[in-house]
Structures are given as structure tokens and as C-alpha cells.
Design a protein around this motif. Structure first.
Motif, PDB file in Angstrom:
ATOM      1  N   SER A 287       0.822  -1.209   0.000  1.00  0.00           N
ATOM      2  CA  SER A 287       0.000   0.000   0.000  1.00  0.00           C
ATOM      3  C   SER A 287       0.853   1.254   0.000  1.00  0.00           C
ATOM      4  O   SER A 287       2.046   1.224   0.307  1.00  0.00           O
TER       5      SER A 287
ATOM      6  N   ILE B 200       0.761   4.657   1.983  1.00  0.00           N
ATOM      7  CA  ILE B 200       0.147   5.144   3.223  1.00  0.00           C
ATOM      8  C   ILE B 200       0.210   6.666   3.263  1.00  0.00           C
ATOM      9  O   ILE B 200       1.303   7.248   3.249  1.00  0.00           O
TER      10      ILE B 200
ATOM     11  N   ASP C 234      -2.630   2.092  12.320  1.00  0.00           N
ATOM     12  CA  ASP C 234      -3.318   1.127  11.461  1.00  0.00           C
ATOM     13  C   ASP C 234      -2.833   1.312  10.024  1.00  0.00           C
ATOM     14  O   ASP C 234      -3.072   2.360   9.419  1.00  0.00           O
TER      15      ASP C 234
ATOM     16  N   THR D 257      -3.786  -0.304   7.239  1.00  0.00           N
ATOM     17  CA  THR D 257      -4.824  -0.320   6.209  1.00  0.00           C
ATOM     18  C   THR D 257      -5.691   0.930   6.229  1.00  0.00           C
ATOM     19  O   THR D 257      -6.119   1.403   5.188  1.00  0.00           O
ATOM     20  N   LYS D 258      -5.935   1.479   7.411  1.00  0.00           N
ATOM     21  CA  LYS D 258      -6.767   2.686   7.513  1.00  0.00           C
ATOM     22  C   LYS D 258      -5.949   3.972   7.478  1.00  0.00           C
ATOM     23  O   LYS D 258      -6.505   5.060   7.512  1.00  0.00           O
ATOM     24  N   HIS D 259      -4.611   3.853   7.464  1.00  0.00           N
ATOM     25  CA  HIS D 259      -3.696   5.005   7.428  1.00  0.00           C
ATOM     26  C   HIS D 259      -3.915   5.921   8.632  1.00  0.00           C
ATOM     27  O   HIS D 259      -3.913   7.139   8.505  1.00  0.00           O
TER      28      HIS D 259
END
Length: 189
Positions: free
Chosen positions: A37, A39, A86, A88-90
Motif C-alpha cells: 500500500s 500510506i 493502522d 490499512t486505515k492510514h
């Protein structure tokens, strides 16, 4: 934009496209050899870019940003620790710390104190990026985030004598690198 940091099989580093979107952290999955990802970060996290330090703190990616270097230009006694809560949620959180003493910080890399990471006790380690010079002591600083205390440790035998410099042919600036989790054992002898 930054040196990469490996945490649990993932490499994190800051990257940007010139004159494009704001900088991001890249999360690269080493096992599958792919970018997991990009971020997004708060703008304060990469304000210093190469002057920030990526460290692993309590198993998470953290970015250490000296906060008063712009004003003084030669030292810092405060820093923000930005924690990636987090991936994935940045989601990021920030903790601000005041050091009990000022650490050297110059815009020239040869005179900078940076964080190399943390030790097993959870202390944040600050060390110089270069040797201080012939016959000058070499110090490493440890900051405990729980007690807010800083301790200074002199490392003997690290270029602190004229004899050491001449024996190894050292002249001028010599870069120093510090490995926070390294320890020797007599089993290697």
C-alpha cells in the motif's frame, strides 16, 4: 526520501513524485515481492524529509521528527513521535516529548544526532552520524519515553584517541552507524 525500515517482513520508506501529490509511505511486502500500500501521512510527518528518522517502536512504524530545529538550527530538545496505528486505515497518532538536554542537530549531515531505533528496553537511541574528531569522546543517548529521562553513555575505544585515528589512517569526517539491537557474545570468540 528516507532510508527503508524492515518490520515483520514489510519494508517501509517515504517516497514522492516531484511537484505531484504529497509524500506517502510505501509498504512493501518482502515475502510476496509487491507493494502492499501507499500510506498517506499527516503533513507534519515528512516536513523534514531526510531529517526524520524511521524507527520501530513497540512493533509499529514510528517517525521521529525533531520539532524545534528550524528555530535553533544547531540542536533540538523536543521531538514528535508519529505512530502508524493502522496500516490499512492510514491512522496515525502523535506523542510529543521533551528531552532533559539538547542534542546536536545541524543541517550538515556531518554534525547531526539522529535516532537509530530502539533497544529491547524500549528506549529511543540517539547517536551521531559521524565521529566527533580525534581524541574526542563518542556518546550515545538513550531516552526512556515512560520516565521521560535521558541517559548519556560514553563508548570507549571508538576513535577517542589520536593513536586510533593515526593507526587506522582516519582524517576528516568519518561516518558512524549504530545498530541498536546488536550484541556480541563470547561464543563468537
Amino acid at each position: 526520501m528516507t532510508v527503508g525500515l524492515s518490520i515483520n517482513g514489510f519494508i517501509y520508506y517515504a517516497a514522492s513524485v516531484p511537484n505531484q501529490t504529497p509524500p506517502v509511505f510505501v509498504c512493501f511486502d518482502v515475502r510476496y515481492e509487491r507493494i502492499l500500500s501507499f500510506i498517506t501521512t499527516p503533513k507534519e510527518v515528512l516536513v523534514w524529509k531526510v531529517y526524520t528518522s524511521l524507527i520501530e517502536y513497540k512493533g509499529k512504524l514510528d517517525v521521529l521528527v525533531p520539532t524545534n530545529c528550524l528555530r535553533t538550527g544547531s540542536s533540538f530538545d523536543r521531538f514528535d513521535l508519529w505512530i502508524l496505528e493502522d496500516v490499512t486505515k492510514h491512522e496515525w497518532s502523535r506523542q510529543s516529548f521533551q528531552l532533559s538536554l539538547s542534542l546536536p542537530f545541524a543541517f550538515r549531515r556531518s554534525q547531526r544526532m539522529i535516532s537509530q531505533g530502539t533497544n529491547k528496553a524500549g528506549e529511543i537511541i540517539f547517536s551521531p552520524t559521524s565521529l566527533p574528531g580525534p581524541a574526542q569522546p563518542f556518546y550515545v543517548f538513550y531516552f526512556n519515553t515512560d520516565t521521560k529521562s535521558t541517559r548519556r553513555v560514553r563508548i570507549h575505544g571508538v576513535a577517542d584517541t589520536e593513536e586510533f585515528w593515526s593507526r587506522h589512517g582516519l582524517t576528516g569526517m568519518c561516518c558512524a552507524s549504530f545498530s541498536p539491537q546488536h550484541h556480541d557474545s563470547i561464543a563468537f570468540l
